[in-house]
Design a protein around this motif. Sequence first.
Motif, mmCIF file in Angstrom:
data_model
loop_
_atom_site.group_PDB
_atom_site.id
_atom_site.type_symbol
_atom_site.label_atom_id
_atom_site.label_comp_id
_atom_site.label_asym_id
_atom_site.label_seq_id
_atom_site.Cartn_x
_atom_site.Cartn_y
_atom_site.Cartn_z
ATOM 1 N N ILE A 1 1.246 -12.330 12.621
ATOM 2 C CA ILE A 1 0.851 -10.969 12.979
ATOM 3 C C ILE A 1 1.767 -9.948 12.305
ATOM 4 O O ILE A 1 1.299 -8.940 11.753
ATOM 5 N N ALA A 2 3.073 -10.221 12.315
ATOM 6 C CA ALA A 2 4.023 -9.306 11.674
ATOM 7 C C ALA A 2 3.776 -9.225 10.170
ATOM 8 O O ALA A 2 3.797 -8.144 9.573
ATOM 9 N N VAL A 3 3.517 -10.381 9.546
ATOM 10 C CA VAL A 3 3.260 -10.407 8.101
ATOM 11 C C VAL A 3 1.985 -9.650 7.761
ATOM 12 O O VAL A 3 1.943 -8.852 6.815
ATOM 13 N N LEU A 4 0.924 -9.878 8.528
ATOM 14 C CA LEU A 4 -0.353 -9.222 8.251
ATOM 15 C C LEU A 4 -0.257 -7.709 8.452
ATOM 16 O O LEU A 4 -0.797 -6.933 7.651
ATOM 17 N N ARG A 5 0.418 -7.273 9.502
ATOM 18 C CA ARG A 5 0.560 -5.840 9.740
ATOM 19 C C ARG A 5 1.348 -5.170 8.618
ATOM 20 O O ARG A 5 1.002 -4.076 8.165
ATOM 21 N N ALA A 6 2.410 -5.838 8.156
ATOM 22 C CA ALA A 6 3.202 -5.273 7.066
ATOM 23 C C ALA A 6 2.417 -5.253 5.765
ATOM 24 O O ALA A 6 2.525 -4.312 4.973
ATOM 25 N N THR A 7 1.601 -6.294 5.537
ATOM 26 C CA THR A 7 0.790 -6.348 4.323
ATOM 27 C C THR A 7 -0.254 -5.243 4.319
ATOM 28 O O THR A 7 -0.462 -4.557 3.303
ATOM 29 N N ILE A 8 -0.911 -5.064 5.446
ATOM 30 C CA ILE A 8 -1.906 -3.992 5.554
ATOM 31 C C ILE A 8 -1.256 -2.633 5.352
ATOM 32 O O ILE A 8 -1.795 -1.763 4.649
ATOM 33 N N ALA A 9 -0.067 -2.436 5.951
ATOM 34 C CA ALA A 9 0.645 -1.167 5.788
ATOM 35 C C ALA A 9 1.014 -0.923 4.335
ATOM 36 O O ALA A 9 0.940 0.201 3.838
ATOM 37 N N ALA A 10 1.402 -1.995 3.622
ATOM 38 C CA ALA A 10 1.806 -1.848 2.220
ATOM 39 C C ALA A 10 0.632 -1.432 1.349
ATOM 40 O O ALA A 10 0.785 -0.620 0.423
ATOM 41 N N PHE A 11 -0.553 -1.979 1.640
ATOM 42 C CA PHE A 11 -1.708 -1.682 0.802
ATOM 43 C C PHE A 11 -2.419 -0.395 1.195
ATOM 44 O O PHE A 11 -3.085 0.226 0.367
ATOM 45 N N THR A 12 -2.300 -0.002 2.442
ATOM 46 C CA THR A 12 -2.973 1.227 2.875
ATOM 47 C C THR A 12 -2.106 2.458 2.760
ATOM 48 O O THR A 12 -2.599 3.582 2.819
ATOM 49 N N GLY A 13 -0.777 2.242 2.618
ATOM 50 C CA GLY A 13 0.130 3.380 2.502
ATOM 51 C C GLY A 13 0.442 4.032 3.822
ATOM 52 O O GLY A 13 0.987 5.132 3.873
ATOM 53 N N ARG A 14 0.112 3.357 4.932
ATOM 54 C CA ARG A 14 0.405 3.894 6.239
ATOM 55 C C ARG A 14 1.815 3.508 6.650
ATOM 56 O O ARG A 14 2.506 2.781 5.962
ATOM 57 N N THR A 15 2.234 3.981 7.792
ATOM 58 C CA THR A 15 3.554 3.629 8.287
ATOM 59 C C THR A 15 3.600 2.149 8.572
ATOM 60 O O THR A 15 2.625 1.533 8.984
ATOM 61 N N ALA B 1 8.326 3.283 9.887
ATOM 62 C CA ALA B 1 8.859 4.025 8.758
ATOM 63 C C ALA B 1 7.821 4.998 8.235
ATOM 64 O O ALA B 1 6.622 4.874 8.480
ATOM 65 N N THR B 2 8.260 5.958 7.476
ATOM 66 C CA THR B 2 7.354 6.912 6.867
ATOM 67 C C THR B 2 6.680 6.285 5.675
ATOM 68 O O THR B 2 6.991 5.186 5.259
ATOM 69 N N ASP B 3 5.718 7.033 5.103
ATOM 70 C CA ASP B 3 4.999 6.514 3.928
ATOM 71 C C ASP B 3 5.951 6.155 2.806
ATOM 72 O O ASP B 3 5.761 5.182 2.104
ATOM 73 N N GLU B 4 7.004 6.982 2.607
ATOM 74 C CA GLU B 4 7.937 6.711 1.516
ATOM 75 C C GLU B 4 8.767 5.471 1.770
ATOM 76 O O GLU B 4 9.341 4.875 0.867
ATOM 77 N N GLU B 5 8.857 5.058 3.068
ATOM 78 C CA GLU B 5 9.701 3.929 3.427
ATOM 79 C C GLU B 5 8.875 2.692 3.783
ATOM 80 O O GLU B 5 9.399 1.725 4.290
ATOM 81 N N ARG B 6 7.592 2.726 3.532
ATOM 82 C CA ARG B 6 6.739 1.612 3.944
ATOM 83 C C ARG B 6 7.113 0.343 3.212
ATOM 84 O O ARG B 6 7.640 0.358 2.100
ATOM 85 N N ALA B 7 6.783 -0.780 3.802
ATOM 86 C CA ALA B 7 7.188 -2.085 3.268
ATOM 87 C C ALA B 7 6.353 -2.482 2.074
ATOM 88 O O ALA B 7 5.129 -2.557 2.180
ATOM 89 N N PRO B 8 6.967 -2.758 0.930
ATOM 90 C CA PRO B 8 6.230 -3.313 -0.189
ATOM 91 C C PRO B 8 6.095 -4.814 -0.029
ATOM 92 O O PRO B 8 6.590 -5.391 0.918
ATOM 93 N N LEU B 9 5.432 -5.450 -0.973
ATOM 94 C CA LEU B 9 5.276 -6.895 -0.884
ATOM 95 C C LEU B 9 6.587 -7.613 -1.032
ATOM 96 O O LEU B 9 6.824 -8.637 -0.418
ATOM 97 N N VAL B 10 7.460 -7.134 -1.905
ATOM 98 C CA VAL B 10 8.792 -7.713 -2.044
ATOM 99 C C VAL B 10 9.789 -6.590 -2.066
ATOM 100 O O VAL B 10 9.498 -5.475 -2.410
ATOM 101 N N GLY B 11 11.056 -7.009 -1.691
ATOM 102 C CA GLY B 11 12.114 -6.034 -1.465
ATOM 103 C C GLY B 11 12.481 -5.125 -2.556
ATOM 104 O O GLY B 11 13.466 -4.436 -2.442
#
Length: 277
Positions: free
Chosen positions: A248-262, A267-277
Amino acid sequence: MAHWKDHLALKVTNIITFLLFTGGSSYASLPPFFGAAHPTYLTPESWIFGTWGIIHLLLIGMLVYQFTETGYHTVVQGIGWRFPLLCLLTAVYSTLSSSYANSKTTDFVISILAFVTIAFVGATVSHIYRSIKLHHPPKNLLDTAFVHVPFSLFHGFSVVLLFVAGFSAFGVNAALHPAGIFTKIFVFIALLLLEGTAAAYVFAGHGDVVGAAVISLSILAIYNHQTIARAGEFIHYSALAFFIISLIAVLRATIAAFTGRTNVGGATDEERAPLVG
């Protein structure tokens, strides 16, 4: 401007050590006991060790990429001589983890040495991971694919192997002994720590979905291997629960990375999680 001949000795050493020590040696940790001297109640299903193939394929790209100007800064300056050391340590761990003897004492010593070696592997890859994450963020797609992704996979997978090797060294033989109360407790704690580590990859800094995903899939592999018939309901369903939580954590972070949401950490849009660090 970096020339392809700059630090040629290191570049050639990277290639030689990869070919000599990494190639087929790491696959010795596949069958029959998947990187452990004996099957334990944390042994994963063998398919997760296909991670080595993905890592090695991407690292081949890194060996070519290091001759480019951008690759020079990331590979030579960011990783340096730690890569040949990592290849050597990984080969030693692979040899130890696939070595067996008829003597119980000898097997125990080999298991301890394998555990110590994978700890050094983890420390080395952690130095590399931290260096490229903090000082050499991805500059282009090649940087991401051939440097950041393989070392995110390597870093996450080394965490899993540390737990697997630890149970091999100090845990009971699952083929000979049923899981007692203490074994169940330690397996539960190990799974909890693995799930927590996967979550930490997602939440820490800019996040690392790739590192989190390989740990999450490793928990799934443990669930696949530790069936009710093999390990009992408690271990089987504990692995399933921790896999679902980490997924669930991985999927939520992946969706956030591709949608540009928090991201999941707020985190804000500028701080959103990318696929890799």
